[in-house]
Design an enzyme around this catalytic site. Sequence first.
Site, PDB file in Angstrom:
ATOM      1  N   THR A   1      14.526  55.925 -13.022  1.00  0.00           N
ATOM      2  CA  THR A   1      15.370  57.110 -12.791  1.00  0.00           C
ATOM      3  C   THR A   1      15.480  58.014 -14.024  1.00  0.00           C
ATOM      4  OG1 THR A   1      17.319  55.760 -13.275  1.00  0.00           O
ATOM      5  CG2 THR A   1      16.776  56.101 -10.948  1.00  0.00           C
TER       6      THR A   1
ATOM      7  N   ASP B   1      14.433  52.545 -15.708  1.00  0.00           N
ATOM      8  CA  ASP B   1      13.079  52.898 -16.156  1.00  0.00           C
ATOM      9  C   ASP B   1      12.454  53.903 -15.182  1.00  0.00           C
ATOM     10  OD1 ASP B   1      13.532  51.048 -18.092  1.00  0.00           O
ATOM     11  OD2 ASP B   1      12.283  49.488 -17.199  1.00  0.00           O
TER      12      ASP B   1
ATOM     13  N   PRO C   1      36.289  53.416 -14.897  1.00  0.00           N
ATOM     14  CA  PRO C   1      37.152  53.942 -15.966  1.00  0.00           C
ATOM     15  C   PRO C   1      36.953  53.204 -17.300  1.00  0.00           C
ATOM     16  CG  PRO C   1      38.398  53.717 -13.940  1.00  0.00           C
ATOM     17  CD  PRO C   1      37.049  53.151 -13.661  1.00  0.00           C
TER      18      PRO C   1
ATOM     19  N   THR D   1      27.827  60.813  -8.110  1.00  0.00           N
ATOM     20  CA  THR D   1      27.147  62.025  -7.617  1.00  0.00           C
ATOM     21  C   THR D   1      26.794  61.840  -6.142  1.00  0.00           C
ATOM     22  OG1 THR D   1      26.270  62.523  -9.801  1.00  0.00           O
ATOM     23  CG2 THR D   1      25.089  63.486  -7.930  1.00  0.00           C
TER      24      THR D   1
ATOM     25  N   THR E   1      23.688  58.606 -22.029  1.00  0.00           N
ATOM     26  CA  THR E   1      23.836  59.786 -22.893  1.00  0.00           C
ATOM     27  C   THR E   1      22.717  59.840 -23.934  1.00  0.00           C
ATOM     28  OG1 THR E   1      25.154  58.575 -24.508  1.00  0.00           O
ATOM     29  CG2 THR E   1      26.379  59.658 -22.726  1.00  0.00           C
TER      30      THR E   1
ATOM     31  N   SER F   1      29.088  54.221 -20.883  1.00  0.00           N
ATOM     32  CA  SER F   1      27.836  53.911 -21.580  1.00  0.00           C
ATOM     33  C   SER F   1      27.543  52.420 -21.563  1.00  0.00           C
ATOM     34  CB  SER F   1      27.929  54.378 -23.031  1.00  0.00           C
ATOM     35  OG  SER F   1      28.026  55.776 -23.060  1.00  0.00           O
TER      36      SER F   1
ATOM     37  N   GLU G   1      22.912  59.048 -16.459  1.00  0.00           N
ATOM     38  CA  GLU G   1      21.774  58.114 -16.620  1.00  0.00           C
ATOM     39  C   GLU G   1      21.605  57.726 -18.094  1.00  0.00           C
ATOM     40  OE1 GLU G   1      21.620  57.335 -13.250  1.00  0.00           O
ATOM     41  OE2 GLU G   1      19.633  56.705 -13.904  1.00  0.00           O
TER      42      GLU G   1
ATOM     43  N   GLN H   1      23.036  59.671 -27.111  1.00  0.00           N
ATOM     44  CA  GLN H   1      23.236  58.621 -28.128  1.00  0.00           C
ATOM     45  C   GLN H   1      22.730  57.269 -27.615  1.00  0.00           C
ATOM     46  OE1 GLN H   1      25.512  60.841 -27.072  1.00  0.00           O
ATOM     47  NE2 GLN H   1      25.827  62.068 -28.904  1.00  0.00           N
TER      48      GLN H   1
ATOM     49  N   GLY I   1      22.159  87.737 -25.638  1.00  0.00           N
ATOM     50  CA  GLY I   1      23.451  88.395 -25.912  1.00  0.00           C
ATOM     51  C   GLY I   1      24.306  88.473 -24.670  1.00  0.00           C
TER      52      GLY I   1
END
Length: 403
Positions: A256, A254, A138, A168, A382, A142, A380, A384, A356
């Site tokens: 994954t 490096d 929590p 996951t 973000t 990052s 893995e 940024q 569309g």
Amino acid sequence: MINLETPKKFAPLIAQAHQVATEVFRPISRKYDLAEHEYPKELDMLASAIDGVNAGAGLDGAGAAGVRRESKGGDQGNRNGSNLSTVLSIMELCWGDVGLLLTMPRQGLGNAAIASVANEEQLARFDGRWAAMAITEPEAGSDSAAIRTTAVLDGEEYVLNGEKIYVTSGERADLVVVWATLDRTKGRAAIKSFVVERENPGLKLERLEHKLGIRASDTAAFRLEDCRVPKDDLLGSPEVDVKQGFGGAMQTFDNTRPLVAAMAVGLTRACLEEAREQLERAGVRVDHAAPAYTQHAAAARLQEMEADYEAARLLTLQAAWMADNSKPNSLHASMAKAKAGRTCVEVSLGCVELCGSLGYDERGLLEKWARDAKILDIFEGTQQIQLLIVARQLLGKTSADLR
Ligand SMILES: Cc1cc2nc3c(=O)[nH]c(=O)nc-3n(C[C@H](O)[C@H](O)[C@H](O)COP(=O)(O)OP(=O)(O)OC[C@H]3O[C@@H](n4cnc5c(N)ncnc54)[C@H](O)[C@@H]3O)c2cc1C
């Protein structure tokens, strides 16, 4: 130099992965998108078949466990090894369905972590088991150095306490690779990874998340309460080497990040092929030999997206090839992940736009792929964070200088 043709020896593997994507994944794609949290039982038989195919083909391993770096010493020449075969097969399987690939037995990111940092004895002991990876907490997303889960040595066992979220395959895997700190005052260097049996009574499943996309894949939250783990299940060295810093645990990324980039590349290709088909049905043809400005606006847009796809694909292959050839690839792994993650989000939405209502409708898969895409630009690391790593590497800055 990198040879841009796909190595011939991988052709059977790619063909088989494509067949699985077409005949197994695509037909059940929508079913498990709608039946979130239901286990795709069709995958059990498939996973055994894939193990057999890898063994039969004499591959080092075409799943997540195949990302180990062999250091054989001396000049090995140009090596197209298991990192490359893994990204190539992942691209094909994710052309089929990303959520289903993520829930394939024994293909977890924890398997890649074990392959990256385990010693030979651990590698043999955990062989054939399915491993999830639990880094996020929590208060630590990052910034993985902010991890609060603790590991305290007590006799022959470590005792783990803390909270892990967004794991996951956390419910379905046999093992969970848990990141924890041996000493919070020592910062990054004290963060180690531990292999925890999923059945360990100290590892308590709190809930499964409901998600925007990749709904075939389970995402779990855990509490670790006096979770006792044998001393030998710490991956890598138990020493806290402040000079080496994050080294060991971060080395996993490096290996994954190119895998996640490959997932994005596969999904991007699926979207482009579907959009091209829809456009052709509407009478719009792409002519790659003619300048884009002479063509229908939709065809020009598709070509632009195809160029982004090619760039993402080549960066991903390069990052994996560098890993196979024992070249430091942190920069390239992050460049590949950043480019492929962003491309996959932009292209999937771009294809929905071009098609569309046909792109937005549940009768096709484009709307699902646009939902599945976003996670590939988040986990893995973000978008940024990847760009931050690239900037640090190019400018020669440390994580303290540039954050
Ligand atoms: C479906 C799903 C599956 C996942 N699977 C796993 C798993 O198996 N194992 C696991 O450990 N984790 C997993 N995660 C967690 C995932 O890795 C994190 O969500 C991700 O690292 C981002 O962390 P956060 O969500 O805490 O966002 P935050 O770190 O809070 O970031 C929020 C936003 O701020 C930006 N940001 C943060 N720091 C900076 C900075 N320094 N500079 C610029 N921008 C910044 C981020 O890019 C992001 O846009 C999963 C997440 C999801 C949603």
